[in-house]
Design a protein around this motif. Structure first.
Motif, PDB file in Angstrom:
ATOM      1  N   GLU A   1       0.828  -1.207   0.000  1.00  0.00           N
ATOM      2  CA  GLU A   1       0.000   0.000   0.000  1.00  0.00           C
ATOM      3  C   GLU A   1       0.862   1.256   0.000  1.00  0.00           C
ATOM      4  O   GLU A   1       0.548   2.240  -0.684  1.00  0.00           O
ATOM      5  N   ARG A   2       1.972   1.222   0.756  1.00  0.00           N
ATOM      6  CA  ARG A   2       2.875   2.384   0.744  1.00  0.00           C
ATOM      7  C   ARG A   2       3.512   2.543  -0.633  1.00  0.00           C
ATOM      8  O   ARG A   2       3.656   3.674  -1.129  1.00  0.00           O
ATOM      9  N   ARG A   3       3.901   1.421  -1.246  1.00  0.00           N
ATOM     10  CA  ARG A   3       4.502   1.490  -2.580  1.00  0.00           C
ATOM     11  C   ARG A   3       3.501   1.997  -3.620  1.00  0.00           C
ATOM     12  O   ARG A   3       3.860   2.800  -4.492  1.00  0.00           O
ATOM     13  N   LEU A   4       2.231   1.555  -3.505  1.00  0.00           N
ATOM     14  CA  LEU A   4       1.209   2.021  -4.446  1.00  0.00           C
ATOM     15  C   LEU A   4       0.969   3.519  -4.296  1.00  0.00           C
ATOM     16  O   LEU A   4       0.762   4.220  -5.295  1.00  0.00           O
ATOM     17  N   ASP A   5       0.983   4.020  -3.060  1.00  0.00           N
ATOM     18  CA  ASP A   5       0.830   5.467  -2.849  1.00  0.00           C
ATOM     19  C   ASP A   5       1.968   6.233  -3.523  1.00  0.00           C
ATOM     20  O   ASP A   5       1.750   7.270  -4.166  1.00  0.00           O
TER      21      ASP A   5
END
Length: 613
Positions: free
Chosen positions: A556-560
């Motif tokens: 999720e952090r990488r997608l953000d």
């Protein structure tokens, strides 16, 4: 690069009354999972017939890559009436050969576990024949499958099994699938591309049904003058897709920001508080109460000890396997079935409207013309505060003006369903019961039906195997298990989990139990046992769950971060010198790489989400 499976060039198909396709060209590649949608009569089955070789076009040609094995399920079947179900499915193969094949066992368990292995085809019901034909196809080894309405005669559990089977059948970039279905959940679950058949053309869209709705709204927005009615309806449906079922919009390729912009000014699908207030004013506080009700036919107890208090304005979906007693339950509510024990109490102001599977409301008016039927009904009907004539309502439900002169008995199944729904609404019931309302109805008609029901202030009870419809028009779900009625707060997903637990507890391991006993329960409607009430789902180990949750957070952090990079790249492209083609091409390539990385992470996110629940 994906390998070519099949191509069609310059196809023309013409019937005496109209041209269906003219100069149609398209292709199917390895890895394609294509859903075919469109209104009834626009040519979906004709398209599948030409691609499969069952219909000869007047011009053009269809070519296949050498050696491609193409399996087809049509709407009818050509099964030998004298053959046994087992022989149709596995042929002359010795038992040790097919029984030792886990793929064949999986198909038998998923589709035909309740059908006696030695039963003659002539003795089977239409639904059983359909499942036998589908099983016979799926045990084969095919490079390309074409399925025309494969979910017909399958219950919710069978449809979920079929979706899972088709997703597992080939590796990601292998095999090809063409499927015609009105089941929108199934389209969303299985398909990565959607073909809309309309006005003699086939228009491709990326993604499943939800993504198709988004892109079609955008297309219709551009041509708003010609498509304003359908646009508004689809935008309302899109709003529900985003607000009511967030799992759908987490799928890769569904562009959430674009969807949010399109629905920014669309009100919620329903105002439950206002509908509840109107329902109470029309119904009072008492609707229908079932108190300790049981229904027995001879020695067979279909329903037992059911207590169910139906409140004003409730919108309830009923789940259950085929034969579990759902229609009997509806009969108790409507008064067509008398309880063997207990009592049914109905409020004094209750007016029940039933939309059944047999078109019983139309039986006495088959010789009348549609306009004559409408002339005997109320002159206006109010929706969203506006008065509509019956003819305007029919038009809203997809009828053409010329259909007004047709005799009711000559209408197609879909047209009869529309007229049946209209007459039901004009009768002003305050409790509507829908028993499999999606039969013979295309996706556009379903959207129109849902739109009408959104503003209808009353109590609604729906029995349907169409998961999309259930989730769309109802706010709570109950399931019939082992003759009892139980609330399933988790909806269809919880129901399917309970059914899997029950199947595993009945067989010990949940694997194939053999055709002689036919004890494995899947799509087949074997009665539920009491043990399902207390069974627990197989748990993921604590360490594995924690690892999955940790990876989810990282993704999720990488997608953000990727979302910010993609936004910045779009900004650079907008500000870049448009005459610098090499620079633009380099930026575009970087953007494609970022989007590909997002797609991979989104896919992994979905897998992990299912693992941790």
């Amino acid at each position: 690069m994906a390998a070519h499976l099949l191509g069609a060039e310059g196809l023309r198909l013409e019937y005496p009354t109209r041209v269906v396709f003219d100069s149609l060209t398209l292709g199917i590649e390895e890895g394609d999972r294509i859903g075919i949608v469109g209104r009834n009569g626009d040519g979906k089955s004709s398209l599948l017939g030409m691609l499969s070789g069952r219909i000869e076009p007047q011009a053009g040609r269809v070519t296949r890559r050498g050696g491609v094995r193409f399996g087809v399920l049509g709407q009818g079947d050509d099964l030998d009436p004298g053959a046994t179900a087992g022989h149709v499915i596995v042929g002359d193969r010795p038992e040790h050969e097919w029984a030792g094949d886990p793929a064949i066992r999986d198909v038998i368990n998923g589709l035909v576990s309740d059908i006696p292995w030695q039963a003659k085809v002539a003795e089977l019901s239409g639904g059983q024949r359909r499942r036998v034909a589908l099983a016979a196809l799926l045990v084969g080894d095919w490079d390309l499958l074409a399925l025309d309405e494969p979910t017909n005669h399958l219950d919710v559990e069978g449809i979920a099994w079929l979706a899972d089977h088709l997703k597992r059948r080939w590796s990601r970039n292998a095999g090809g699938l063409l499927v015609i279905t009105h089941d929108r959940w199934f389209l969303d679950e299985v398909c990565t591309e959607t073909w809309e058949v309309h006005d003699g053309i086939v228009e491709p869209f990326e993604g499943g049904y939800a993504a198709y709705v988004l892109q079609r709204v955008e297309r219709d927005r551009i041509a708003a003058a010609a498509e304003s009615k359908r646009q508004n309806l689809l935008r309302k449906e899109l709003a529900w897709l985003r607000r009511g079922a967030p799992a759908r919009t987490s799928k890769p390729k569904f562009r959430i920001d674009a969807a949010n912009q399109l629905i920014a000014d669309v009100p919620p699908v329903r105002n439950p508080v206002e509908l509840q207030r109107l329902a109470v004013s029309r119904l009072g506080k008492d609707v229908v109460d079932l108190e300790d009700v049981s229904v027995r036919y001879g020695d067979h107890e279909v329903l037992r000890d059911i207590t169910w208090r139906i409140g004003p304005g409730e919108r309830t979906g009923i789940l259950g396997a085929n034969g579990a007693g759902k229609s009997t339950l509806l009969g108790l509510v409507c008064g067509t079935v008398e309880p063997s024990a207990g009592r049914v109490k109905r409020g004094k102001t209750v007016r029940i409207g039933l939309l059944d599977q047999q078109f019983s409301q139309l039986a006495d008016i088959g010789g009348d013309r549609v306009r004559e039927v409408l002339a005997r009904t109320r002159t206006t009907f109010t929706i969203d505060g506006k008065d509509h004539t019956p003819a305007q309502l029919l038009e809203r439900l997809g009828f053409a003006r010329e259909h007004l002169s047709a005799r009711v008995g000559d209408l197609s199944g879909g047209q009869k369903r529309r007229l049946q729904l209209l007459l039901l609404l004009l009768d002003e019931p305050n409790l509507i019961v829908l028993d499999e309302p999606t039969n013979d109805v295309d996706a556009d008609m379903l959207a129109a039906m849902e739109d009408l029901l959104d503003s209808w202030p009353g109590t609604l009870i729906v029995v349907s195997h169409d998961r999309y419809l259930l989730e769309r028009v109802t706010d709570q779900q109950y399931a019939v298990f082992d003759g009892r009625l139980r609330h399933v707060p988790g909806g269809v997903d919880e129901y399917l989990r309970l059914r899997r637990e029950q199947s595993a507890s009945q067989t010990g391991t949940g694997v194939f139990a053999g055709p002689e006993t036919s004890t494995v329960s899947s799509s087949a409607g074997k009665p539920e046992t009491d043990s399902a009430e207390g069974a627990q789902a197989p748990a993921v180990s604590g360490a594995r769950r924690r690892a999955a949750q940790k990876e989810l957070g990282a993704i999720e952090r990488r997608l953000d971060k990727l979302a910010r990079e993609i936004k910045a790249m779009h900004q650079r492209l907008a500000e870049h010198d448009q005459s610098d083609y090499e620079g633009l091409q380099r930026h575009a390539g970087e953007l494609r790489e970022l989007e590909a990385e997002v797609a991979e992470f989104e896919q992994r996110w979905l897998e992990l989400s299912e693992l941790v629940g």
